[in-house]
Structures are given as C-alpha cells and as structure tokens.
Design a protein around this motif. Structure first.
Motif, PDB file in Angstrom:
ATOM      1  N   ALA A 155      62.001  53.045  36.410  1.00 26.74           N
ATOM      2  CA  ALA A 155      63.000  52.354  35.594  1.00 26.74           C
ATOM      3  C   ALA A 155      63.554  51.122  36.294  1.00 26.74           C
ATOM      4  CB  ALA A 155      64.132  53.319  35.239  1.00 26.74           C
ATOM      5  N   LEU A 156      63.978  51.274  37.544  1.00 30.97           N
ATOM      6  CA  LEU A 156      64.560  50.142  38.268  1.00 30.97           C
ATOM      7  C   LEU A 156      63.502  49.118  38.664  1.00 30.97           C
ATOM      8  CD1 LEU A 156      67.211  51.898  40.529  1.00 30.97           C
ATOM      9  CD2 LEU A 156      67.530  50.728  38.346  1.00 30.97           C
ATOM     10  N   THR A 157      62.295  49.592  38.962  1.00 32.70           N
ATOM     11  CA  THR A 157      61.204  48.667  39.283  1.00 32.70           C
ATOM     12  C   THR A 157      60.929  47.755  38.099  1.00 32.70           C
ATOM     13  OG1 THR A 157      60.202  50.312  40.760  1.00 32.70           O
ATOM     14  CG2 THR A 157      58.784  48.521  40.001  1.00 32.70           C
ATOM     15  N   ILE A 200      64.139  45.105  37.344  1.00 32.87           N
ATOM     16  CA  ILE A 200      64.350  43.920  38.176  1.00 32.87           C
ATOM     17  C   ILE A 200      63.303  42.838  37.934  1.00 32.87           C
ATOM     18  CG2 ILE A 200      65.579  45.201  39.966  1.00 32.87           C
ATOM     19  CD1 ILE A 200      63.027  45.148  41.653  1.00 32.87           C
ATOM     20  N   ALA A 201      62.170  43.213  37.339  1.00 36.34           N
ATOM     21  CA  ALA A 201      61.127  42.223  37.052  1.00 36.34           C
ATOM     22  C   ALA A 201      61.106  41.819  35.578  1.00 36.34           C
ATOM     23  CB  ALA A 201      59.754  42.777  37.446  1.00 36.34           C
ATOM     24  N   LEU A 206      57.664  45.135  27.821  1.00 34.75           N
ATOM     25  CA  LEU A 206      56.860  46.342  27.996  1.00 34.75           C
ATOM     26  C   LEU A 206      56.242  46.268  29.389  1.00 34.75           C
ATOM     27  CD1 LEU A 206      54.950  46.429  24.566  1.00 34.75           C
ATOM     28  CD2 LEU A 206      57.259  47.222  25.093  1.00 34.75           C
ATOM     29  N   CYS A 207      56.602  47.205  30.234  1.00 34.02           N
ATOM     30  CA  CYS A 207      56.123  47.204  31.617  1.00 34.02           C
ATOM     31  C   CYS A 207      55.083  48.306  31.755  1.00 34.02           C
ATOM     32  CB  CYS A 207      57.287  47.437  32.578  1.00 34.02           C
ATOM     33  SG  CYS A 207      58.699  46.342  32.260  1.00 34.02           S
ATOM     34  N   ARG A 208      53.858  47.926  32.042  1.00 31.33           N
ATOM     35  CA  ARG A 208      52.742  48.870  32.002  1.00 31.33           C
ATOM     36  C   ARG A 208      52.119  49.064  33.383  1.00 31.33           C
ATOM     37  NH1 ARG A 208      47.100  49.389  31.032  1.00 31.33           N
ATOM     38  NH2 ARG A 208      46.710  47.243  31.641  1.00 31.33           N
ATOM     39  N   GLU A 209      51.820  50.327  33.719  1.00 30.38           N
ATOM     40  CA  GLU A 209      51.088  50.647  34.945  1.00 30.38           C
ATOM     41  C   GLU A 209      51.750  50.052  36.184  1.00 30.38           C
ATOM     42  OE1 GLU A 209      47.407  52.534  34.880  1.00 30.38           O
ATOM     43  OE2 GLU A 209      49.305  53.220  34.034  1.00 30.38           O
ATOM     44  N   LEU A 254      60.028  50.537  28.820  1.00 34.04           N
ATOM     45  CA  LEU A 254      60.481  49.530  27.865  1.00 34.04           C
ATOM     46  C   LEU A 254      61.894  49.092  28.256  1.00 34.04           C
ATOM     47  CD1 LEU A 254      58.283  51.247  26.320  1.00 34.04           C
ATOM     48  CD2 LEU A 254      59.459  50.599  24.227  1.00 34.04           C
ATOM     49  N   ILE A 255      62.069  47.797  28.476  1.00 30.72           N
ATOM     50  CA  ILE A 255      63.401  47.237  28.728  1.00 30.72           C
ATOM     51  C   ILE A 255      63.785  46.446  27.480  1.00 30.72           C
ATOM     52  CG2 ILE A 255      64.862  45.942  30.291  1.00 30.72           C
ATOM     53  CD1 ILE A 255      63.387  48.133  31.740  1.00 30.72           C
ATOM     54  N   VAL A 256      64.834  46.897  26.788  1.00 31.93           N
ATOM     55  CA  VAL A 256      65.254  46.260  25.538  1.00 31.93           C
ATOM     56  C   VAL A 256      66.580  45.535  25.757  1.00 31.93           C
ATOM     57  CG1 VAL A 256      65.792  46.599  23.095  1.00 31.93           C
ATOM     58  CG2 VAL A 256      64.118  48.086  24.218  1.00 31.93           C
ATOM     59  N   GLU A 257      66.635  44.312  25.289  1.00 31.58           N
ATOM     60  CA  GLU A 257      67.852  43.506  25.385  1.00 31.58           C
ATOM     61  C   GLU A 257      69.013  44.208  24.685  1.00 31.58           C
ATOM     62  OE1 GLU A 257      69.031  38.881  24.361  1.00 31.58           O
ATOM     63  OE2 GLU A 257      67.711  39.986  22.997  1.00 31.58           O
TER      64      GLU A 257
END
Length: 292
Positions: free
Chosen positions: A129-131, A134-135, A198-201, A232-235
């Motif tokens: 989640a935190l990884t 921050i990106a 969407l942050c994958r792998e 998933l990071i949603v605004e």
C-alpha cells in the motif's frame, strides 16, 4: 489509571516473544538483514502458507521450523501458539508477502498475546500500500487504507457509498480477475472525474503504473490482458458533499454500469438510476433507449 506500558527490549519475562516479520512483496532484495536474523533465531515460524514461506527460507538458508497459521485454522492454532509462547519459546509470524495482519491473517494472535501479557515486537519492512502510494503522484497524506472491497454487490455498493465523500487518497487491493468489476463499481459510486493509479506487480520485473481517470482505467482494463496483483490509489473527493453535482455520469452510462457491476436487469437498473437522481423513470428509460 489503568494504562498499560510494554517495552519491547527492556525487562525480563519467562514468556517468549512474538516477532511480526514482513517479507518481500516481490523482490527478494527487499528482505532486511534484521528480518533474516530474526527468522534464523526464533524457535518457530507461524506462516500463512508454509510452502510459499519455505521458498523464502531456502533462499536465505534459514533452517527454522514452520507451523501453518492462516484464516482457516486460526481458532485451532491460537491456543497452541500461545502455549508455546508461555513456555518461553520465541515465535515469528509471517504472511505470504508484506506486513503480517494487513489484509492477511494474524491480528488475532497479536490481540491474544497482548491479553496474555506476552511481548509483541514488530519489524518494519515491505508494504504494498505505501509502496504504491509514494509513487502514485496523488496526494500521499492524509490517506485511508481500505484493502479489499466486499465481493458481494450490495455490501460493496454500501462500502463505496460511505467512501465517496472522503477527501483523502483511498488505497484498495484487488486481484486481476476482479479488477474490471471493481473499477465499474468505483465509476458508479465516485463518478467520472476522479484520478486513479493502478499499481501492478510492485517491485517485480513487470512493475507498472497506469494513471488516468476512473473511466479511462476501466477502459484500459476491459481492453487489456489483466495480470498481476493490483494496488489502486484513488483521488479523494475534491468537493464538499453539498457541492457535489447531482448527476455525475450521463443517465445512460449509469444504467449500463449498474447492469455490468451488479448484474441487474435493465428495468431494475433504470428504476435505481431514476431514484438515485430524483428524476422520472421515463426520463431514464428514454435516454437509455435513445428515444429522445
């Protein structure tokens, strides 16, 4: 005054210690020296999946024995593990990847140890989640970590209805085979303007970040071969509740998304959209069937 203070490294106790040890979320290079040393020195490792953890232990030449501890045997294992800790044995708890207890089993053991005055020592380390946060490029704080949404349509709808007004960045986990349905639900609940990443792998060879609005992300997911675990990071909602527009998507799109995400019949979806938007059913019916 009944406040309780427990030191991780001071004082003596005849009981053992529970160590919470994070493991890599993909890249084995993220395993810390302290985590390796702890797994080498404890008497027993409580693992979510012993077969998966054994690969990690083999890589770092760790010979410590394992015992399975997962959501299906928690009730049986808890008293066994507590007995070993009371006898003075040290125990490390690990999940398949990342922090124990975060969207994985383990919190019950921590609670039981605290109730029994057994020392609990957390180690810092990898966390998906935190990884991802921050990106992401979205506002990193404040944020709300939610994890996995409910798989049941009604419960998921209620969850998202409560989250829609949140003005903080929202973090979700999702499996690849459920990504499209989850994005459909997010578009229905949050509208078409919210940004998402969407942050994958993460940390793996095929690590990717897919950035855009929720509808754009949904279109990408529907047209792609979706593979890998996703964060998933949603605004957050940029508007105050009273300033939100009454209709966030065209009525036709709202009907279509309800049909796809909640498996509703067309007439039922039309009724729902009419009610939610405070318009007559005939208005929604005409727009959906292009009768205007």
């Amino acid at each position: 005054m009944s406040i309780e203070i427990t030191s991780s490294f001071q004082g003596s106790s005849s009981a053992g210690t529970l160590f919470l040890v994070p493991t890599p979320i993909g890249n084995l290079g993220d395993m810390s020296p302290r985590a390796v040393e702890t797994l080498q020195n404890v008497d027993l490792i409580a693992a979510e999946d012993t077969r998966n953890t054994q690969k990690l232990l083999n890589h770092f030449e760790i010979k410590t024995k394992q015992i399975s501890f997962h959501e299906y045997n928690t009730k049986e294992r808890l008293p066994q593990l507590l007995d070993k800790l009371r006898q003075g044995l040290s125990l490390a708890q690990v999940s398949d990847a990342g922090m124990p207890s975060i969207s994985d089993p383990g919190s019950e053991l921590v609670q039981a140890c605290i109730a029994a005055s057994i020392r609990v020592v957390p180690l810092p380390g990898p966390n998906a989640a935190l990884t991802a946060l921050i990106a992401s490029g979205l506002c990193p704080q404040p944020f709300l970590f939610y994890g996995f949404l409910s798989r049941k349509n009604t419960e998921r709808k209620n969850e998202l209805a409560e989250l829609a007004a949140q003005q903080v960045s929202l973090i979700f986990y999702e499996a690849p085979h459920r990504l499209v349905k989850t994005l459909q639900s997010l578009v229905t609940a949050f509208g078409g303007e919210r940004k998402v990443v969407l942050c994958r792998e993460l940390t793996k060879r095929y690590e990717e970040f897919i950035r855009g609005t929720l509808p754009e992300a949904l279109e990408w997911a529907q047209s792609s071969q979706v593979k890998g675990e996703f964060v998933l990071i949603v605004e957050g909602n940029p508007q105050k509740e009273e300033d939100k527009p009454q209709i966030v998507l065209p009525l036709e799109d709202q009907v279509r998304l309800l049909i796809e995400s909640e498996d509703l019949k067309t007439n039922d979806a039309i009724k729902r959209v009419a009610k939610d938007n405070h318009v007559k059913k005939q208005v929604v019916y005409n727009e959906y069937h292009h009768l205007n």
